[in-house]
Scaffold this motif. Structure first.
Motif, PDB file in Angstrom:
ATOM      1  N   MET A   1      -9.663  -2.833 -12.354  1.00 39.98           N
ATOM      2  CA  MET A   1     -10.434  -2.977 -13.798  1.00 39.98           C
ATOM      3  C   MET A   1     -10.585  -4.493 -14.192  1.00 39.98           C
ATOM      4  N   ASP A   2     -11.658  -4.827 -14.624  1.00 39.47           N
ATOM      5  CA  ASP A   2     -11.889  -6.200 -15.053  1.00 39.47           C
ATOM      6  C   ASP A   2     -11.398  -6.270 -16.633  1.00 39.47           C
ATOM      7  N   PRO A   3     -10.373  -7.240 -16.883  1.00 36.24           N
ATOM      8  CA  PRO A   3     -10.032  -7.173 -18.012  1.00 36.24           C
ATOM      9  C   PRO A   3     -11.106  -7.496 -19.264  1.00 36.24           C
ATOM     10  N   GLY A   4     -12.010  -8.417 -18.809  1.00 38.44           N
ATOM     11  CA  GLY A   4     -13.050  -8.598 -19.939  1.00 38.44           C
ATOM     12  C   GLY A   4     -13.770  -7.666 -20.197  1.00 38.44           C
ATOM     13  N   ASN A   5     -13.651  -6.453 -19.465  1.00 39.70           N
ATOM     14  CA  ASN A   5     -14.656  -5.241 -20.027  1.00 39.70           C
ATOM     15  C   ASN A   5     -13.983  -4.374 -20.766  1.00 39.70           C
ATOM     16  N   TYR A   6     -12.641  -4.471 -20.989  1.00 40.64           N
ATOM     17  CA  TYR A   6     -11.771  -3.274 -21.575  1.00 40.64           C
ATOM     18  C   TYR A   6     -11.805  -3.526 -23.226  1.00 40.64           C
ATOM     19  N   THR A   7     -11.616  -2.660 -23.894  1.00 38.36           N
ATOM     20  CA  THR A   7     -11.645  -2.763 -25.216  1.00 38.36           C
ATOM     21  C   THR A   7     -10.808  -1.637 -25.842  1.00 38.36           C
ATOM     22  N   GLY A   8     -10.241  -1.503 -26.871  1.00 39.49           N
ATOM     23  CA  GLY A   8      -9.689  -0.531 -27.491  1.00 39.49           C
ATOM     24  C   GLY A   8     -10.747   0.212 -28.108  1.00 39.49           C
ATOM     25  N   ILE A   9     -11.531   1.182 -27.541  1.00 40.84           N
ATOM     26  CA  ILE A   9     -12.601   1.972 -28.177  1.00 40.84           C
ATOM     27  C   ILE A   9     -12.205   3.022 -29.228  1.00 40.84           C
ATOM     28  N   SER A  10     -12.976   2.923 -30.388  1.00 44.90           N
ATOM     29  CA  SER A  10     -12.999   4.041 -31.339  1.00 44.90           C
ATOM     30  C   SER A  10     -13.664   5.014 -31.434  1.00 44.90           C
ATOM     31  N   GLU A  11     -14.758   5.045 -30.639  1.00 44.86           N
ATOM     32  CA  GLU A  11     -15.934   5.920 -30.633  1.00 44.86           C
ATOM     33  C   GLU A  11     -16.760   6.220 -29.287  1.00 44.86           C
ATOM     34  N   PHE A  12     -17.386   7.301 -29.063  1.00 43.67           N
ATOM     35  CA  PHE A  12     -18.350   7.391 -27.801  1.00 43.67           C
ATOM     36  C   PHE A  12     -19.630   7.501 -28.419  1.00 43.67           C
ATOM     37  N   GLN A  13     -20.757   7.563 -27.600  1.00 46.51           N
ATOM     38  CA  GLN A  13     -21.922   7.782 -27.837  1.00 46.51           C
ATOM     39  C   GLN A  13     -22.468   9.157 -26.783  1.00 46.51           C
ATOM     40  N   LEU A  14     -22.892  10.174 -27.632  1.00 50.86           N
ATOM     41  CA  LEU A  14     -23.289  11.500 -26.983  1.00 50.86           C
ATOM     42  C   LEU A  14     -24.700  11.212 -26.783  1.00 50.86           C
ATOM     43  N   LEU A  15     -25.381  11.048 -25.612  1.00 48.88           N
ATOM     44  CA  LEU A  15     -26.757  10.733 -25.420  1.00 48.88           C
ATOM     45  C   LEU A  15     -27.593  12.043 -25.451  1.00 48.88           C
ATOM     46  N   GLY A  16     -26.734  13.243 -25.241  1.00 51.16           N
ATOM     47  CA  GLY A  16     -27.656  14.617 -25.507  1.00 51.16           C
ATOM     48  C   GLY A  16     -28.554  14.842 -24.182  1.00 51.16           C
ATOM     49  N   PHE A  17     -29.739  15.532 -24.726  1.00 48.43           N
ATOM     50  CA  PHE A  17     -30.702  15.775 -23.695  1.00 48.43           C
ATOM     51  C   PHE A  17     -31.895  14.701 -23.719  1.00 48.43           C
ATOM     52  N   VAL A  91     -23.006   9.367 -32.417  1.00 47.97           N
ATOM     53  CA  VAL A  91     -21.343   8.921 -32.472  1.00 47.97           C
ATOM     54  C   VAL A  91     -20.598   9.982 -32.468  1.00 47.97           C
ATOM     55  N   ILE A  92     -19.400  10.036 -31.630  1.00 40.92           N
ATOM     56  CA  ILE A  92     -18.128  10.715 -31.820  1.00 40.92           C
ATOM     57  C   ILE A  92     -17.143  10.074 -31.676  1.00 40.92           C
ATOM     58  N   THR A  93     -16.037  10.126 -32.521  1.00 42.58           N
ATOM     59  CA  THR A  93     -15.086   9.225 -32.571  1.00 42.58           C
ATOM     60  C   THR A  93     -14.251   9.689 -31.270  1.00 42.58           C
ATOM     61  N   TYR A  94     -13.438   8.661 -31.078  1.00 40.47           N
ATOM     62  CA  TYR A  94     -12.409   9.005 -29.858  1.00 40.47           C
ATOM     63  C   TYR A  94     -11.633  10.126 -30.289  1.00 40.47           C
ATOM     64  N   ALA A  95     -10.994  10.222 -31.350  1.00 38.86           N
ATOM     65  CA  ALA A  95     -10.220  11.267 -31.572  1.00 38.86           C
ATOM     66  C   ALA A  95     -10.738  12.567 -31.403  1.00 38.86           C
ATOM     67  N   GLY A  96     -12.184  12.511 -31.836  1.00 35.56           N
ATOM     68  CA  GLY A  96     -12.828  13.893 -32.084  1.00 35.56           C
ATOM     69  C   GLY A  96     -13.566  14.188 -30.625  1.00 35.56           C
ATOM     70  N   CYS A  97     -13.707  13.326 -29.928  1.00 33.00           N
ATOM     71  CA  CYS A  97     -13.909  13.453 -28.392  1.00 33.00           C
ATOM     72  C   CYS A  97     -12.807  14.243 -27.783  1.00 33.00           C
ATOM     73  N   ILE A  98     -11.618  13.390 -27.813  1.00 32.92           N
ATOM     74  CA  ILE A  98     -10.384  14.149 -27.321  1.00 32.92           C
ATOM     75  C   ILE A  98     -10.109  15.691 -27.809  1.00 32.92           C
ATOM     76  N   THR A  99     -10.393  15.833 -28.968  1.00 28.67           N
ATOM     77  CA  THR A  99     -10.184  16.958 -29.511  1.00 28.67           C
ATOM     78  C   THR A  99     -11.172  18.128 -29.119  1.00 28.67           C
ATOM     79  N   GLN A 100     -12.347  17.665 -29.155  1.00 26.71           N
ATOM     80  CA  GLN A 100     -13.498  18.595 -28.600  1.00 26.71           C
ATOM     81  C   GLN A 100     -13.068  18.925 -27.153  1.00 26.71           C
TER      82      GLN A 100
END
Length: 316
Positions: A1-17, A91-100
């Motif tokens: 893992m490249d440390p420069g690419n890591y961040t404590g994310i709070s959301e994801f992007q659902l690209l859909g169709f 947008v879907i939050t990190y918590a929302g994504c894990i819950t889903q």
């Protein structure tokens, strides 16, 4: 893992169709229609079974449970997708994504377990008809439903806890319309070898084990049907199973299609489209499959809607 690419994310992007603006109203209308048909059709099955004493049998008890699970299954993914299309947000939050993800895996497991239990119910009804009411007593039916819930919860908790231990990179775009486990793993910066092994063995145990149980039940059912002397008896026995067999075939074929499409190169869009079959289309079709060839369900629905009384008043 490249440390420069890591961040404590709070959301994801659902690209859909599709990101094309002119297709968004079409997608919204299509999926809203399918969702409403799914919810209304399965709710009618539940109300018909619960309101008609003739349907208070093990077969319809499990069918009502399956209808409830199908409503929840579709509600896990489609409303969020419709909201994103309507608000033009991905947008879907990190918590929302894990819950889903948790509820999606939970209701997928429940679908598989209930289909297996329903196959066992048909096996007992056809192969041991004289002992059916003794074997499939209310206590055993309740226990089978409870065990299905417990195993599905544990199965879902296993996947969720494995994802929670991962670290994610700045790449937060999910090429799907919901938070699917394999898609989330592809975004992780940390090692996912253990996750992939757990998914492989757990999914194999769940899907293949259940499928073997269904195949065994139907092999015994076919043997028993072949031993019936009258053609009418064979037809009646076979018609009892045809709806469930159709649902099982469609479910496993669509899941296999998703697996094959996800294994193909550049398969993200194909996998998302294939996932629609078992996440949206299958729950929508189930009420039609179980009611169109089932006279008891059709009569119960007519009694529930008052059509029988209306028909009688018209005749008078």
């Amino acid at each position: 893992m490249d440390p420069g690419n890591y961040t404590g994310i709070s959301e994801f992007q659902l690209l859909g169709f599709s990101e094309e603006p002119e297709l968004q109203p079409l997608l919204f209308g299509l999926f809203l229609s399918m969702y409403l048909i799914t919810a209304f059709g399965n709710l009618l099955i539940i109300l018909a079974v619960s309101s008609d004493s003739h349907l208070h049998t093990p077969m319809y008890f499990f069918l009502a449970n399956l209808s409830f699970v199908d409503i929840c299954f579709t509600s896990t993914t489609v409303p969020k997708m419709l909201w994103n299309i309507q608000t033009q947000s991905k947008v879907i939050t990190y918590a929302g994504c894990i819950t889903q993800m948790y509820f999606f895996v939970l209701f997928t497991g429940l679908d598989i377990f209930l289909l297996t239990v329903m196959a066992y119910d048909h096996f007992v009804a056809i192969c041991h008809p004289l002992h059916y009411t003794v074997i499939m007593n209310p206590w055993l039916c309740g226990l089978l439903a409870l065990v299905s819930w417990i195993l599905s919860v544990l199965y879902s908790l296993l996947h969720t806890s494995m994802v929670l231990r991962l670290s994610f990179c700045t790449e937060v775009e999910i090429p799907h319309f919901f938070c699917e486990v394999s898609q989330i793993l592809q975004l992780a910066c940390s090692d996912t070898f253990l996750n992939n092994m757990v998914i492989y063995f757990a999914a194999t145990f769940l899907a293949v084990g259940s499928f073997i149980g269904i195949l065994y039940s139907y092999s015994k059912i076919v043997s028993s049907i072949c031993e019936i002397s009258s053609a009418q008896g064979k037809y009646k026995a076979f018609s009892t199973c045809v709806s469930h067999l159709s649902v099982v075939s469609l479910f496993y074929c669509t899941v296999l299609g998703v697996y094959l499409s996800s294994a193909a190169p550049q398969s993200s869009h194909a996998s998302a489209v294939a996932s629609v079959m078992y996440t949206v289309v299958m729950p929508m079709l189930n009420p039609f499959i179980y009611s169109l060839r089932n006279r008891d369900i059709k009569e119960a629905l007519m009694r529930f809607s008052g059509l029988t009384a209306l028909k009688g008043s018209i005749v008078l």
